[in-house]
Design a protein around this motif. Structure first.
Motif, PDB file in Angstrom:
ATOM      1  N   GLY A 167     -59.675 -24.442   2.120  1.00 42.06           N
ATOM      2  CA  GLY A 167     -59.292 -24.621   0.727  1.00 42.06           C
ATOM      3  C   GLY A 167     -60.400 -24.971  -0.247  1.00 42.06           C
ATOM      4  N   ASN A 168     -60.022 -25.669  -1.305  1.00 42.50           N
ATOM      5  CA  ASN A 168     -60.945 -25.922  -2.424  1.00 42.50           C
ATOM      6  C   ASN A 168     -60.902 -27.363  -2.893  1.00 42.50           C
ATOM      7  N   ASN A 169     -60.886 -28.282  -1.942  1.00 42.73           N
ATOM      8  CA  ASN A 169     -60.785 -29.703  -2.307  1.00 42.73           C
ATOM      9  C   ASN A 169     -62.091 -30.457  -2.069  1.00 42.73           C
ATOM     10  N   GLY A 170     -63.226 -29.760  -2.227  1.00 38.79           N
ATOM     11  CA  GLY A 170     -64.515 -30.417  -2.069  1.00 38.79           C
ATOM     12  C   GLY A 170     -64.748 -31.476  -3.130  1.00 38.79           C
ATOM     13  N   LYS A 171     -65.597 -32.438  -2.822  1.00 42.65           N
ATOM     14  CA  LYS A 171     -65.829 -33.564  -3.730  1.00 42.65           C
ATOM     15  C   LYS A 171     -67.034 -33.374  -4.636  1.00 42.65           C
ATOM     16  N   GLY A 172     -67.933 -32.447  -4.273  1.00 42.92           N
ATOM     17  CA  GLY A 172     -69.131 -32.239  -5.074  1.00 42.92           C
ATOM     18  C   GLY A 172     -68.912 -31.229  -6.184  1.00 42.92           C
ATOM     19  N   GLU A 173     -70.019 -30.734  -6.729  1.00 43.97           N
ATOM     20  CA  GLU A 173     -69.944 -29.728  -7.798  1.00 43.97           C
ATOM     21  C   GLU A 173     -69.306 -28.438  -7.299  1.00 43.97           C
ATOM     22  N   ASP A 174     -69.633 -28.068  -6.060  1.00 44.44           N
ATOM     23  CA  ASP A 174     -69.027 -26.888  -5.435  1.00 44.44           C
ATOM     24  C   ASP A 174     -67.838 -27.355  -4.615  1.00 44.44           C
ATOM     25  N   LYS A 175     -66.640 -27.108  -5.098  1.00 39.23           N
ATOM     26  CA  LYS A 175     -65.442 -27.624  -4.449  1.00 39.23           C
ATOM     27  C   LYS A 175     -64.795 -26.647  -3.468  1.00 39.23           C
ATOM     28  N   ILE A 176     -65.274 -25.402  -3.445  1.00 40.26           N
ATOM     29  CA  ILE A 176     -64.621 -24.379  -2.630  1.00 40.26           C
ATOM     30  C   ILE A 176     -65.279 -24.277  -1.258  1.00 40.26           C
ATOM     31  N   PHE A 177     -64.466 -24.400  -0.223  1.00 39.75           N
ATOM     32  CA  PHE A 177     -64.914 -24.184   1.151  1.00 39.75           C
ATOM     33  C   PHE A 177     -64.711 -22.686   1.448  1.00 39.75           C
ATOM     34  N   ASN A 178     -65.726 -21.886   1.201  1.00 36.37           N
ATOM     35  CA  ASN A 178     -65.574 -20.432   1.249  1.00 36.37           C
ATOM     36  C   ASN A 178     -65.372 -19.872   2.654  1.00 36.37           C
ATOM     37  N   GLY A 179     -65.842 -20.582   3.664  1.00 37.11           N
ATOM     38  CA  GLY A 179     -65.602 -20.149   5.040  1.00 37.11           C
ATOM     39  C   GLY A 179     -66.180 -18.782   5.365  1.00 37.11           C
ATOM     40  N   ALA A 180     -67.430 -18.544   4.988  1.00 35.38           N
ATOM     41  CA  ALA A 180     -68.053 -17.245   5.273  1.00 35.38           C
ATOM     42  C   ALA A 180     -68.216 -17.031   6.776  1.00 35.38           C
ATOM     43  N   ASP A 181     -68.754 -18.044   7.451  1.00 29.01           N
ATOM     44  CA  ASP A 181     -68.889 -17.937   8.914  1.00 29.01           C
ATOM     45  C   ASP A 181     -67.567 -18.238   9.589  1.00 29.01           C
TER      46      ASP A 181
END
Length: 302
Positions: free
Chosen positions: A108-122
């Motif tokens: 999902g997209n609940n990151g705490k930093g500036e980039d909140k999206i866990f894109n899951g490329a690998d």
């Protein structure tokens, strides 16, 4: 035109026609699945549904048939949310089934930093892209056995999607005919064994690693699971097929000792080594095809 020239041109043309795999296309699959537009592909979200639709459209474009009913999407319910497994089938000369699977969901997209999206490329756009690309590899082939392609939802919350799939009464009719299910899990980075080298989770449980290596090419090989203590065999979608008696392991290249992108917003396309992912994807395609042609079936150790 002399006969030699004609045969040479015909051979090159024939190879071009049959060479459906494309590294460039697979790159596109990874980038799309790992894009911000997918919002981390968390189960039960619009992003996960977009990912499922994307894979389903690819299966349709490759002239596969839905595994169940008239849709490539096999829905299930979990905690009042709807999930979507994706399943397509390519009929072969026999009804024995060789299957490829990978989970497409992420966290999902609940990151705490500036980039909140866990894109899951690998994790696990890489594995899902490999399933899609292997369907490209086989698109113009007439396989000796029937081939099944699967993309699982809700892996990240406890292997829910694949579990729901094997218990689906319509899907379960395939299981007695399934000889092997290659579960493709995190293939985007170079393993401790080198480029194009994977390890097989639970490699001590069957002869799959042995027969794959006996029928492989120079750019791809399968190694023993170096992380047996972490029990990775029981921690991915292969486990539900294993419990149904299907020979099923995960193939992976992620170095569990050094990987820093696991379940982090940094798991973006930039971590993917496409030379590695391409070598593995083509390797799995070639080896599986050779095993089918030779009629070699894996089995669990007694």
């Amino acid at each position: 035109m002399n006969k030699f020239t004609f045969l040479l041109i015909a051979g090159v043309f024939g190879s071009f026609v049959n060479a459906q795999y494309s590294k460039e296309k697979q790159t596109e699959y990874v980038k799309t699945l790992a894009s911000d537009d997918m919002q981390g592909r968390m189960f039960g979200t619009e992003g996960a549904k977009k990912a499922a639709d994307y894979v389903a459209a690819h299966f349709k474009n490759n002239n596969l048939k839905p595994c169940v009913g008239d849709s490539f999407l096999i829905t299930f319910e979990h905690k009042e949310k709807t999930g979507y497994n994706v399943c397509g089938i390519q009929e072969g000369k026999s009804d024995e089934i060789v299957a490829f699977g990978a989970h497409f969901d992420h966290v999902g997209n609940n990151g705490k930093g500036e980039d909140k999206i866990f894109n899951g490329a690998d994790d696990n756009a890489s594995g899902t892209s490999a399933v899609m690309a292997i369907s490209d590899y086989y698109k113009k082939k007439k396989p000796k056995k029937t081939i099944m392609y699967m993309a699982f939802d809700a892996e990240e919350i406890g292997l829910i999607g694949s579990g729901k799939l094997v218990e689906n009464p319509d899907f379960a009719t395939y299981l007695p005919k399934m000889e092997v299910m290659y579960n493709l899990e995190m293939l985007g980075t170079i393993s401790e064994f080198g480029l194009g080298k994977v390890y097989l989770t639970g490699s001590d449980r069957s002869d799959l690693m042995k027969i794959m290596n006996e029928n492989t090419c120079k750019t791809f090989s399968v190694n023993h699971d170096p992380y047996l203590g972490q029990n990775l065999f029981m921690r991915s979608d292969n486990v539900h097929f294993y419990k149904k008696g299907v020979v099923s392991h995960s193939l992976s290249s992620v170095n569990m000792k050094t990987a820093k992108h696991y379940h982090q917003p940094s798991d973006e396309f930039k971590v993917i080594d496409m030379d590695n992912l391409s070598a593995i994807t083509e390797g799995v395609g070639r080896v599986s095809n050779k095993l089918m042609k030779k009629g070699i079936k894996p089995s669990y150790n007694k």
